[in-house]
Design a protein around this motif. Structure first.
Motif, PDB file in Angstrom:
ATOM      1  N   THR A   1       0.858  -1.246  -0.088  1.00 20.70           N
ATOM      2  CA  THR A   1      -0.054   0.133   0.011  1.00 20.70           C
ATOM      3  C   THR A   1       0.776   1.205  -0.139  1.00 20.70           C
ATOM      4  OG1 THR A   1      -1.590  -1.110   1.237  1.00 20.70           O
ATOM      5  CG2 THR A   1      -1.741   1.061   1.149  1.00 20.70           C
ATOM      6  N   LEU A   2       1.787   1.278   0.907  1.00 24.49           N
ATOM      7  CA  LEU A   2       2.729   2.354   0.911  1.00 24.49           C
ATOM      8  C   LEU A   2       3.443   2.630  -0.410  1.00 24.49           C
ATOM      9  CD1 LEU A   2       3.465   4.468   3.204  1.00 24.49           C
ATOM     10  CD2 LEU A   2       5.457   3.328   3.671  1.00 24.49           C
ATOM     11  N   GLY A   3       3.956   1.311  -0.872  1.00 23.23           N
ATOM     12  CA  GLY A   3       4.621   1.521  -2.415  1.00 23.23           C
ATOM     13  C   GLY A   3       3.919   2.185  -3.437  1.00 23.23           C
ATOM     14  N   LEU A   4       2.371   1.621  -3.549  1.00 28.01           N
ATOM     15  CA  LEU A   4       1.783   2.079  -4.452  1.00 28.01           C
ATOM     16  C   LEU A   4       1.296   3.547  -4.108  1.00 28.01           C
ATOM     17  CD1 LEU A   4      -0.046   1.298  -6.888  1.00 28.01           C
ATOM     18  CD2 LEU A   4      -2.011   0.995  -5.297  1.00 28.01           C
ATOM     19  N   LEU A   5       1.308   4.126  -2.931  1.00 29.43           N
ATOM     20  CA  LEU A   5       1.143   5.551  -2.504  1.00 29.43           C
ATOM     21  C   LEU A   5       2.053   6.144  -3.210  1.00 29.43           C
ATOM     22  CD1 LEU A   5      -0.570   7.608  -1.170  1.00 29.43           C
ATOM     23  CD2 LEU A   5       0.847   7.079   0.946  1.00 29.43           C
ATOM     24  N   PHE A   6       3.407   5.881  -2.804  1.00 29.33           N
ATOM     25  CA  PHE A   6       4.500   6.770  -3.218  1.00 29.33           C
ATOM     26  C   PHE A   6       4.530   6.746  -4.943  1.00 29.33           C
ATOM     27  CE2 PHE A   6       7.296   6.440   0.467  1.00 29.33           C
ATOM     28  CZ  PHE A   6       6.538   7.308   1.121  1.00 29.33           C
ATOM     29  N   VAL A   7       4.350   5.775  -5.589  1.00 26.74           N
ATOM     30  CA  VAL A   7       4.340   5.533  -6.921  1.00 26.74           C
ATOM     31  C   VAL A   7       3.386   6.331  -7.473  1.00 26.74           C
ATOM     32  CG1 VAL A   7       4.088   4.088  -8.921  1.00 26.74           C
ATOM     33  CG2 VAL A   7       5.493   3.329  -7.280  1.00 26.74           C
ATOM     34  N   LEU A   8       2.050   6.414  -6.820  1.00 28.09           N
ATOM     35  CA  LEU A   8       1.069   7.217  -7.391  1.00 28.09           C
ATOM     36  C   LEU A   8       1.475   8.769  -7.058  1.00 28.09           C
ATOM     37  CD1 LEU A   8      -2.268   5.250  -6.677  1.00 28.09           C
ATOM     38  CD2 LEU A   8      -1.211   5.333  -8.824  1.00 28.09           C
ATOM     39  N   ILE A   9       2.017   9.129  -5.847  1.00 30.16           N
ATOM     40  CA  ILE A   9       2.304  10.590  -5.829  1.00 30.16           C
ATOM     41  C   ILE A   9       3.207  10.732  -6.860  1.00 30.16           C
ATOM     42  CG2 ILE A   9       3.557  12.203  -4.379  1.00 30.16           C
ATOM     43  CD1 ILE A   9       2.238  10.641  -1.923  1.00 30.16           C
ATOM     44  N   GLY A  10       4.382  10.197  -7.332  1.00 31.87           N
ATOM     45  CA  GLY A  10       5.251  10.391  -8.204  1.00 31.87           C
ATOM     46  C   GLY A  10       4.656  10.761  -9.569  1.00 31.87           C
ATOM     47  N   THR A  11       3.685   9.760  -9.845  1.00 30.88           N
ATOM     48  CA  THR A  11       3.089   9.948 -11.216  1.00 30.88           C
ATOM     49  C   THR A  11       2.181  11.226 -11.162  1.00 30.88           C
ATOM     50  OG1 THR A  11       3.009   7.356 -11.107  1.00 30.88           O
ATOM     51  CG2 THR A  11       1.419   8.738 -12.627  1.00 30.88           C
ATOM     52  N   ALA A  12       1.372  11.346  -9.907  1.00 35.96           N
ATOM     53  CA  ALA A  12       0.442  12.574  -9.898  1.00 35.96           C
ATOM     54  C   ALA A  12       1.351  13.962 -10.184  1.00 35.96           C
ATOM     55  CB  ALA A  12      -0.295  12.676  -8.759  1.00 35.96           C
ATOM     56  N   VAL A  13       2.680  13.905  -9.771  1.00 33.53           N
ATOM     57  CA  VAL A  13       3.363  15.113  -9.875  1.00 33.53           C
ATOM     58  C   VAL A  13       3.514  15.599 -11.257  1.00 33.53           C
ATOM     59  CG1 VAL A  13       5.629  16.132  -9.622  1.00 33.53           C
ATOM     60  CG2 VAL A  13       4.430  14.946  -7.593  1.00 33.53           C
ATOM     61  N   ARG A  14       3.569  14.494 -12.211  1.00 35.36           N
ATOM     62  CA  ARG A  14       3.892  14.583 -13.595  1.00 35.36           C
ATOM     63  C   ARG A  14       2.653  14.938 -14.406  1.00 35.36           C
ATOM     64  NH1 ARG A  14       8.866  13.406 -15.468  1.00 35.36           N
ATOM     65  NH2 ARG A  14       8.183  12.526 -17.609  1.00 35.36           N
ATOM     66  N   LEU A  15       1.513  14.870 -13.850  1.00 35.59           N
ATOM     67  CA  LEU A  15       0.168  15.046 -14.526  1.00 35.59           C
ATOM     68  C   LEU A  15      -0.512  16.315 -14.381  1.00 35.59           C
ATOM     69  CD1 LEU A  15      -1.235  11.475 -14.204  1.00 35.59           C
ATOM     70  CD2 LEU A  15      -0.209  12.211 -16.326  1.00 35.59           C
ATOM     71  N   GLU A  16      -1.557  16.617 -15.172  1.00 38.22           N
ATOM     72  CA  GLU A  16      -2.300  17.636 -15.016  1.00 38.22           C
ATOM     73  C   GLU A  16      -3.334  17.385 -13.666  1.00 38.22           C
ATOM     74  OE1 GLU A  16      -3.718  16.530 -18.469  1.00 38.22           O
ATOM     75  OE2 GLU A  16      -1.503  16.086 -18.343  1.00 38.22           O
TER      76      GLU A  16
END
Lengths: 88, 113
Positions: free
Chosen positions: B43-58
């Motif tokens: 869960t923590l890993g997915l949270l971090f990956v999604l934050i990292g992705t969200a930073v690059r999106l609109e």
């Protein structure tokens, strides 16, 4: 950024391989269900990395769908295992 | 530039947590221990990956990512609990290894009814 994406995808692939190892080996059905659930999470994470690479947000709803389907599958399978074993 | 750095840090951290969870899934000895590794680091890993992705999106697409992590945070404990309960009920858990066992008494009470 290319190196970072390579590293991230490499780590996720290693994680997926280890999960598949547990999936094949796992002594009981419940071990396999737990491993499959982790596998679904890794797939979602990998598709998130794909979205980050191409900056293409059109597949984001698909990720939510995959996560939900994984949940329903794992929950149903675990309940079924409990029922089978009890009737044995 | 700063977005790239933040995104890289979060993506690498998330992938590392996913890998740690998978290693734990392979290395840990029994089902309850494996469920720990299957739930929390993932869960923590997915949270971090999604934050990292969200930073690059609109913004609109990043908002949908919040939905994904919300699903994951709600469903991971539920699956863990269902699997652990099935394991306990079917005798796959070795009760001698448990430090605290509050469930045996309850199950006995329920079966006695």
């Amino acid at each position: 950024m290319t190196i970072v994406f390579g590293l991230v995808l490499g780590m996720l692939s290693a994680a997926a391989l280890l999960t598949v190892a547990r999936l094949l080996k796992g002594p009981g059905t419940l071990d396999r269900i737990a491993a499959l659930d982790v596998f679904v999470v890794i797939i979602v994470a990998a598709s998130a990395v794909y979205i980050a690479i191409y900056r293409d947000g059109s597949t984001v709803p698909l990720m939510a769908a995959v996560a939900l389907v994984g949940f329903v599958g794992s929950a149903t399978a675990a309940r079924l295992v409990e029922r089978w074993e009890r009737h044995r | 530039m700063i977005r790239d750095i933040v995104s890289s840090v979060f993506l690498l951290g998330g992938a590392l947590f996913c890998l740690l969870g998978a290693i734990g899934l392979v290395r840990l000895p029994d089902l309850p221990a494996r469920l720990q590794a299957a739930t929390k680091p993932q869960t923590l890993g997915l949270l971090f990956v999604l934050i990292g992705t969200a930073v690059r999106l609109e913004f609109e697409n990043a908002a949908t990512l919040v939905l994904v992590i919300l699903f994951q945070a709600v469903t991971a404990p539920v699956i863990s609990q269902i699997v652990a309960r099935s394991a306990y009920r079917t005798g796959a858990v070795d009760t001698d290894l448990l430090v605290i066992d509050e469930l045996t008494a309850r199950v006995a009470e329920q079966d006695g009814k």
